[in-house]
Design a protein around this motif. Structure first.
Motif, PDB file in Angstrom:
ATOM      1  N   SER A 108     -33.739-119.975   3.177  1.00  0.00           N
ATOM      2  CA  SER A 108     -34.613-120.446   2.094  1.00  0.00           C
ATOM      3  C   SER A 108     -35.421-119.281   1.523  1.00  0.00           C
ATOM      4  CB  SER A 108     -35.573-121.506   2.644  1.00  0.00           C
ATOM      5  OG  SER A 108     -36.591-121.781   1.698  1.00  0.00           O
ATOM      6  N   ASP A 109     -35.746-119.376   0.223  1.00  0.00           N
ATOM      7  CA  ASP A 109     -36.632-118.370  -0.363  1.00  0.00           C
ATOM      8  C   ASP A 109     -38.073-118.894  -0.486  1.00  0.00           C
ATOM      9  OD1 ASP A 109     -36.334-120.139  -2.458  1.00  0.00           O
ATOM     10  OD2 ASP A 109     -35.695-118.642  -3.918  1.00  0.00           O
ATOM     11  N   ASN A 110     -38.360-119.995   0.182  1.00  0.00           N
ATOM     12  CA  ASN A 110     -39.701-120.566   0.224  1.00  0.00           C
ATOM     13  C   ASN A 110     -40.451-119.927   1.400  1.00  0.00           C
ATOM     14  OD1 ASN A 110     -41.928-122.139  -0.226  1.00  0.00           O
ATOM     15  ND2 ASN A 110     -41.013-124.029   0.555  1.00  0.00           N
ATOM     16  N   VAL A 111     -40.798-118.631   1.240  1.00  0.00           N
ATOM     17  CA  VAL A 111     -41.368-117.847   2.338  1.00  0.00           C
ATOM     18  C   VAL A 111     -42.796-117.426   2.021  1.00  0.00           C
ATOM     19  CG1 VAL A 111     -39.127-117.023   3.148  1.00  0.00           C
ATOM     20  CG2 VAL A 111     -40.345-115.720   1.406  1.00  0.00           C
ATOM     21  N   ASP A 133     -48.228-108.036   8.784  1.00  0.00           N
ATOM     22  CA  ASP A 133     -46.834-108.134   9.209  1.00  0.00           C
ATOM     23  C   ASP A 133     -46.325-109.561   9.339  1.00  0.00           C
ATOM     24  OD1 ASP A 133     -46.627-105.401   9.305  1.00  0.00           O
ATOM     25  OD2 ASP A 133     -47.090-105.253  11.432  1.00  0.00           O
ATOM     26  N   GLN A 134     -47.191-110.511   9.623  1.00  0.00           N
ATOM     27  CA  GLN A 134     -46.760-111.883   9.880  1.00  0.00           C
ATOM     28  C   GLN A 134     -46.169-112.534   8.631  1.00  0.00           C
ATOM     29  OE1 GLN A 134     -46.884-113.152  12.956  1.00  0.00           O
ATOM     30  NE2 GLN A 134     -45.821-114.962  12.260  1.00  0.00           N
ATOM     31  N   MET A 135     -44.946-113.047   8.752  1.00  0.00           N
ATOM     32  CA  MET A 135     -44.258-113.718   7.654  1.00  0.00           C
ATOM     33  C   MET A 135     -43.600-114.973   8.197  1.00  0.00           C
ATOM     34  SD  MET A 135     -42.408-110.455   5.878  1.00  0.00           S
ATOM     35  CE  MET A 135     -42.245-109.379   7.295  1.00  0.00           C
ATOM     36  N   GLY A 136     -43.265-115.872   7.297  1.00  0.00           N
ATOM     37  CA  GLY A 136     -42.617-117.081   7.762  1.00  0.00           C
ATOM     38  C   GLY A 136     -41.982-117.875   6.637  1.00  0.00           C
ATOM     39  N   CYS A 137     -41.378-118.978   7.042  1.00  0.00           N
ATOM     40  CA  CYS A 137     -40.668-119.849   6.118  1.00  0.00           C
ATOM     41  C   CYS A 137     -41.371-121.207   6.074  1.00  0.00           C
ATOM     42  CB  CYS A 137     -39.223-120.016   6.580  1.00  0.00           C
ATOM     43  SG  CYS A 137     -38.266-121.157   5.564  1.00  0.00           S
ATOM     44  N   SER A 138     -41.681-121.660   4.891  1.00  0.00           N
ATOM     45  CA  SER A 138     -42.339-122.961   4.740  1.00  0.00           C
ATOM     46  C   SER A 138     -41.375-124.128   4.922  1.00  0.00           C
ATOM     47  CB  SER A 138     -43.002-123.058   3.363  1.00  0.00           C
ATOM     48  OG  SER A 138     -44.035-122.112   3.249  1.00  0.00           O
ATOM     49  N   ASP A 139     -40.064-123.870   4.787  1.00  0.00           N
ATOM     50  CA  ASP A 139     -39.084-124.938   4.925  1.00  0.00           C
ATOM     51  C   ASP A 139     -38.749-125.247   6.385  1.00  0.00           C
ATOM     52  OD1 ASP A 139     -38.998-125.304   2.218  1.00  0.00           O
ATOM     53  OD2 ASP A 139     -37.118-124.222   1.929  1.00  0.00           O
ATOM     54  N   CYS A 140     -38.419-124.215   7.164  1.00  0.00           N
ATOM     55  CA  CYS A 140     -37.989-124.464   8.545  1.00  0.00           C
ATOM     56  C   CYS A 140     -39.062-124.144   9.577  1.00  0.00           C
ATOM     57  CB  CYS A 140     -36.703-123.690   8.865  1.00  0.00           C
ATOM     58  SG  CYS A 140     -36.925-121.902   9.045  1.00  0.00           S
ATOM     59  N   ASP A 145     -41.219-111.226  11.835  1.00  0.00           N
ATOM     60  CA  ASP A 145     -41.779-109.944  11.400  1.00  0.00           C
ATOM     61  C   ASP A 145     -40.956-109.372  10.252  1.00  0.00           C
ATOM     62  OD1 ASP A 145     -43.727-110.031  13.346  1.00  0.00           O
ATOM     63  OD2 ASP A 145     -42.564-108.868  14.788  1.00  0.00           O
ATOM     64  N   GLU A 146     -39.865-110.044   9.931  1.00  0.00           N
ATOM     65  CA  GLU A 146     -38.948-109.515   8.929  1.00  0.00           C
ATOM     66  C   GLU A 146     -38.278-110.632   8.149  1.00  0.00           C
ATOM     67  OE1 GLU A 146     -35.210-106.670   9.372  1.00  0.00           O
ATOM     68  OE2 GLU A 146     -36.932-106.045  10.576  1.00  0.00           O
ATOM     69  N   LEU A 147     -38.234-110.475   6.831  1.00  0.00           N
ATOM     70  CA  LEU A 147     -37.483-111.379   5.970  1.00  0.00           C
ATOM     71  C   LEU A 147     -36.280-110.592   5.442  1.00  0.00           C
ATOM     72  CD1 LEU A 147     -40.456-112.938   3.982  1.00  0.00           C
ATOM     73  CD2 LEU A 147     -39.185-113.989   5.853  1.00  0.00           C
ATOM     74  N   ILE A 148     -35.281-111.299   4.977  1.00  0.00           N
ATOM     75  CA  ILE A 148     -34.084-110.648   4.448  1.00  0.00           C
ATOM     76  C   ILE A 148     -34.249-110.467   2.952  1.00  0.00           C
ATOM     77  CG2 ILE A 148     -31.597-110.835   4.137  1.00  0.00           C
ATOM     78  CD1 ILE A 148     -31.560-112.564   6.693  1.00  0.00           C
ATOM     79  N   GLU A 149     -33.980-109.235   2.486  1.00  0.00           N
ATOM     80  CA  GLU A 149     -34.087-108.909   1.065  1.00  0.00           C
ATOM     81  C   GLU A 149     -32.699-108.986   0.439  1.00  0.00           C
ATOM     82  OE1 GLU A 149     -34.936-104.771  -1.035  1.00  0.00           O
ATOM     83  OE2 GLU A 149     -36.691-105.499   0.076  1.00  0.00           O
TER      84      GLU A 149
END
Length: 152
Positions: A108-111, A133-140, A145-149
């Protein structure tokens, strides 16, 4: 011999006036549209080229045709479509590629990303101060620490 040298020698050997060479080289190497006369020549519009030419260029119009035919990249001349595509090719080079960030778990791109913002009383809006650094996904709900670009 490199393309720049080929063009430079071609301009000289074809007898293109010195004052016209800058417009031609900027067009070929940077995609910068030249003046109306050169555009007419490049677009293969004889009527417009003759009408727009000054006295000197009207008498040597054939030299421009010889130059473009023998010394310029084939895709940069020959008609309006070639002209537009050549200019667009350089314009597209300067545009930054758009990306989107996606969740490594569900795609998902809902990050989101952890950040600090402060309220600006002058601008009447939130201003980003720092990201962490903290990142996440609102869907799942995955935190990472890393999202895919990916290119979008």
């Amino acid at each position: 011999m490199g393309m720049f040298e080929e063009v430079k020698q071609g301009l000289e050997s074809c007898g293109i006036p010195e004052r016209m060479r800058g417009g031609i080289t900027r067009y070929i190497f940077d995609g910068i549209p030249p003046g109306e006369f050169l555009q007419a020549v490049i677009k293969n519009d004889l009527k417009a080229a003759v009408g727009l030419a000054d006295d000197e260029n009207r008498t040597i119009l054939n030299r421009y045709v010889v130059f473009f035919y023998n010394h310029a990249p084939a895709g940069c001349w020959g008609g309006p479509e070639q002209f537009e595509n050549w200019v667009k090719k350089f314009a597209d080079k300067d545009k930054p590629k758009k990306i989107k960030l996606i969740c490594p778990k569900c795609g998902s791109d809902n990050v989101w990303k952890d950040a600090i913002a402060y309220w600006s009383p002058e601008k009447q809006e939130w201003k980003l101060q720092a990201t962490y650094d903290q990142m996440g996904c609102s869907d799942c709900g995955e935190e990472s620490d890393e999202l895919i670009e990916v290119e979008s």
